[in-house]
Design a protein around this motif. Structure first.
Motif, PDB file in Angstrom:
ATOM      1  N   ALA A  67      33.823  44.166  50.668  1.00 21.57           N
ATOM      2  CA  ALA A  67      33.668  43.022  51.569  1.00 21.57           C
ATOM      3  C   ALA A  67      33.992  41.714  50.862  1.00 21.57           C
ATOM      4  CB  ALA A  67      32.242  42.988  52.119  1.00 21.57           C
ATOM      5  N   ILE A  68      33.495  41.547  49.619  1.00 25.06           N
ATOM      6  CA  ILE A  68      33.724  40.294  48.899  1.00 25.06           C
ATOM      7  C   ILE A  68      35.199  40.174  48.514  1.00 25.06           C
ATOM      8  CG2 ILE A  68      33.436  40.900  46.437  1.00 25.06           C
ATOM      9  CD1 ILE A  68      31.685  37.992  48.252  1.00 25.06           C
ATOM     10  N   GLY A  69      35.844  41.298  48.231  1.00 27.60           N
ATOM     11  CA  GLY A  69      37.267  41.265  47.901  1.00 27.60           C
ATOM     12  C   GLY A  69      38.112  40.759  49.058  1.00 27.60           C
ATOM     13  N   ILE A  70      37.824  41.263  50.248  1.00 29.91           N
ATOM     14  CA  ILE A  70      38.581  40.854  51.440  1.00 29.91           C
ATOM     15  C   ILE A  70      38.307  39.394  51.782  1.00 29.91           C
ATOM     16  CG2 ILE A  70      38.851  41.211  53.926  1.00 29.91           C
ATOM     17  CD1 ILE A  70      38.207  44.195  53.396  1.00 29.91           C
ATOM     18  N   LEU A  71      37.016  39.035  51.863  1.00 30.61           N
ATOM     19  CA  LEU A  71      36.657  37.680  52.304  1.00 30.61           C
ATOM     20  C   LEU A  71      37.037  36.614  51.281  1.00 30.61           C
ATOM     21  CD1 LEU A  71      33.196  38.389  53.959  1.00 30.61           C
ATOM     22  CD2 LEU A  71      35.328  37.771  55.102  1.00 30.61           C
ATOM     23  N   ASN A  72      36.808  36.884  49.995  1.00 31.68           N
ATOM     24  CA  ASN A  72      37.145  35.872  48.993  1.00 31.68           C
ATOM     25  C   ASN A  72      38.645  35.762  48.759  1.00 31.68           C
ATOM     26  OD1 ASN A  72      34.811  34.522  48.408  1.00 31.68           O
ATOM     27  ND2 ASN A  72      34.279  35.733  46.610  1.00 31.68           N
ATOM     28  N   THR A  73      39.392  36.809  49.055  1.00 27.94           N
ATOM     29  CA  THR A  73      40.860  36.681  49.037  1.00 27.94           C
ATOM     30  C   THR A  73      41.282  35.646  50.077  1.00 27.94           C
ATOM     31  OG1 THR A  73      41.246  38.954  48.278  1.00 27.94           O
ATOM     32  CG2 THR A  73      43.043  37.869  49.465  1.00 27.94           C
ATOM     33  N   VAL A 191      38.987  40.778  44.193  1.00 24.86           N
ATOM     34  CA  VAL A 191      39.910  39.812  44.804  1.00 24.86           C
ATOM     35  C   VAL A 191      41.310  39.973  44.217  1.00 24.86           C
ATOM     36  CG1 VAL A 191      40.441  37.364  45.126  1.00 24.86           C
ATOM     37  CG2 VAL A 191      38.082  38.158  45.330  1.00 24.86           C
ATOM     38  N   ALA A 192      41.389  40.169  42.889  1.00 21.35           N
ATOM     39  CA  ALA A 192      42.696  40.360  42.251  1.00 21.35           C
ATOM     40  C   ALA A 192      43.401  41.593  42.817  1.00 21.35           C
ATOM     41  CB  ALA A 192      42.523  40.492  40.740  1.00 21.35           C
ATOM     42  N   ILE A 193      42.647  42.669  43.031  1.00 19.75           N
ATOM     43  CA  ILE A 193      43.229  43.910  43.556  1.00 19.75           C
ATOM     44  C   ILE A 193      43.728  43.711  44.983  1.00 19.75           C
ATOM     45  CG2 ILE A 193      42.673  46.269  44.291  1.00 19.75           C
ATOM     46  CD1 ILE A 193      40.763  46.387  41.843  1.00 19.75           C
ATOM     47  N   PHE A 194      42.939  43.048  45.814  1.00 20.97           N
ATOM     48  CA  PHE A 194      43.346  42.818  47.201  1.00 20.97           C
ATOM     49  C   PHE A 194      44.507  41.823  47.295  1.00 20.97           C
ATOM     50  CE2 PHE A 194      39.231  44.691  48.383  1.00 20.97           C
ATOM     51  CZ  PHE A 194      39.608  45.458  49.477  1.00 20.97           C
ATOM     52  N   THR A 195      44.588  40.903  46.336  1.00 15.87           N
ATOM     53  CA  THR A 195      45.650  39.898  46.377  1.00 15.87           C
ATOM     54  C   THR A 195      46.987  40.447  45.886  1.00 15.87           C
ATOM     55  OG1 THR A 195      43.983  38.184  45.922  1.00 15.87           O
ATOM     56  CG2 THR A 195      46.279  37.556  45.625  1.00 15.87           C
TER      57      THR A 195
END
Length: 290
Positions: A67-73, A191-195
């Protein structure tokens, strides 16, 4: 008052990081800088485990990481688009609206309602936002608000603080299911992975610019890691609400850098507006003790 020194250091480090953000985002783009900031922050933070035990991870940890990865991206991309589109001294103070939005979203998410002091803090922050664009008052009493919403960077930063009002709750879940350091590293790495796939799709022409701007990108990641270390240290000494209130003074530092480094105009109104908005944050913080 050691906690205050660490908290104000967090604010200062984040503001200096934003100087490099502002200078670098035009040379690469928001996708490159979002990826590199989060990846380097995670890497620079890893040595902290030399002084802390690696915690066990509860089941909800992985849900929170996703969730934090998606939203913070989303939040980081909007943030860099905002500082790229508008003056730093205009968009930075809008980050102080995050406590205000938390008071609005908390009744729906966790059933917490603001008291009279909290409502006063909201009112003060709104006044500060008005003062930010006070020079436009000659076009009508509502013109400062209209002008603020017409500013591209301001609109994007409103989106950032809206996302932050959601991620604050996810951060709490993540820390409760791991540890502050583990969560800081995992959150930035997520975040790095999702970006990364977005970077490959949107920024192929700008990837070649990473090497020539690697110095700035490394400095940004290092400053962000130092800010996190400073914030985590402060959180161990004082209430979270106090630390975050002091951290929001980074908005005032950013207004000063906008004037001194980027030669931005209308600085008196922006300094006054920032101070008033920070005062509102402090009042909201104190409302939690009433």
């Amino acid at each position: 008052m050691s906690w205050f020194l660490f908290a104000i250091s967090t604010a200062f480090l984040e503001s200096v990081r934003d100087i490099f953000n502002k200078k670098t985002v035009d040379k690469v783009d928001e996708y490159v800088i979002t990826f590199s900031l989060n990846l380097l922050t995670a890497l620079f933070s890893l040595p902290l485990f030399l002084f802390n035990d690696i915690p066990g991870l509860a089941n909800n940890f992985w849900y929170a990481v996703i969730a934090i990865g998606i939203l913070n991206t989303i939040a980081f991309l909007l943030f860099f688009k905002a500082i790229k589109a508008s003056d730093l001294s205009i968009v930075a103070p809008i980050t102080t609206l995050s406590p205000l939005l938390l008071l609005i979203t908390s009744p729906f998410l966790v059933g917490e309602f603001p008291n009279a002091v909290g409502i006063l803090g909201i009112f003060i922050i709104v006044i500060g936002a008005y003062v930010l664009k006070f020079q436009d008052k000659s076009r009508g009493y509502l013109a400062p608000f209209k002008s603020l919403f017409k500013e591209t960077g301001s609109r994007l930063m409103f989106g950032v603080v809206l996302v932050w009002s959601l991620t604050a709750n996810i951060d709490k879940i993540g820390v409760q299911n791991s540890s502050p350091i583990m969560w800081a590293i995992a959150g930035h790495l997520s975040v790095a992975i999702f970006t990364f796939p977005i970077l490959l799709f949107k920024s192929k022409p700008n990837i070649k610019n990473i090497k020539s701007n690697s110095g700035n990108l490394i400095v940004i990641g290092f400053l962000n890691a130092l800010a996190i270390l400073s914030q985590m240290t402060a959180l161990q000494m004082a209430l979270v609400s106090f630390v975050i209130a002091v951290k929001r003074t980074s908005a005032l530092f950013n207004v000063l850098w906008g004037w001194l480094i980027f030669k931005e105009q209308d600085i008196k109104e922006r300094i006054a507006g920032s101070i008033i908005m920070i005062l509102g944050v402090v009042v909201i913080t104190l409302s939690k003790l009433v």
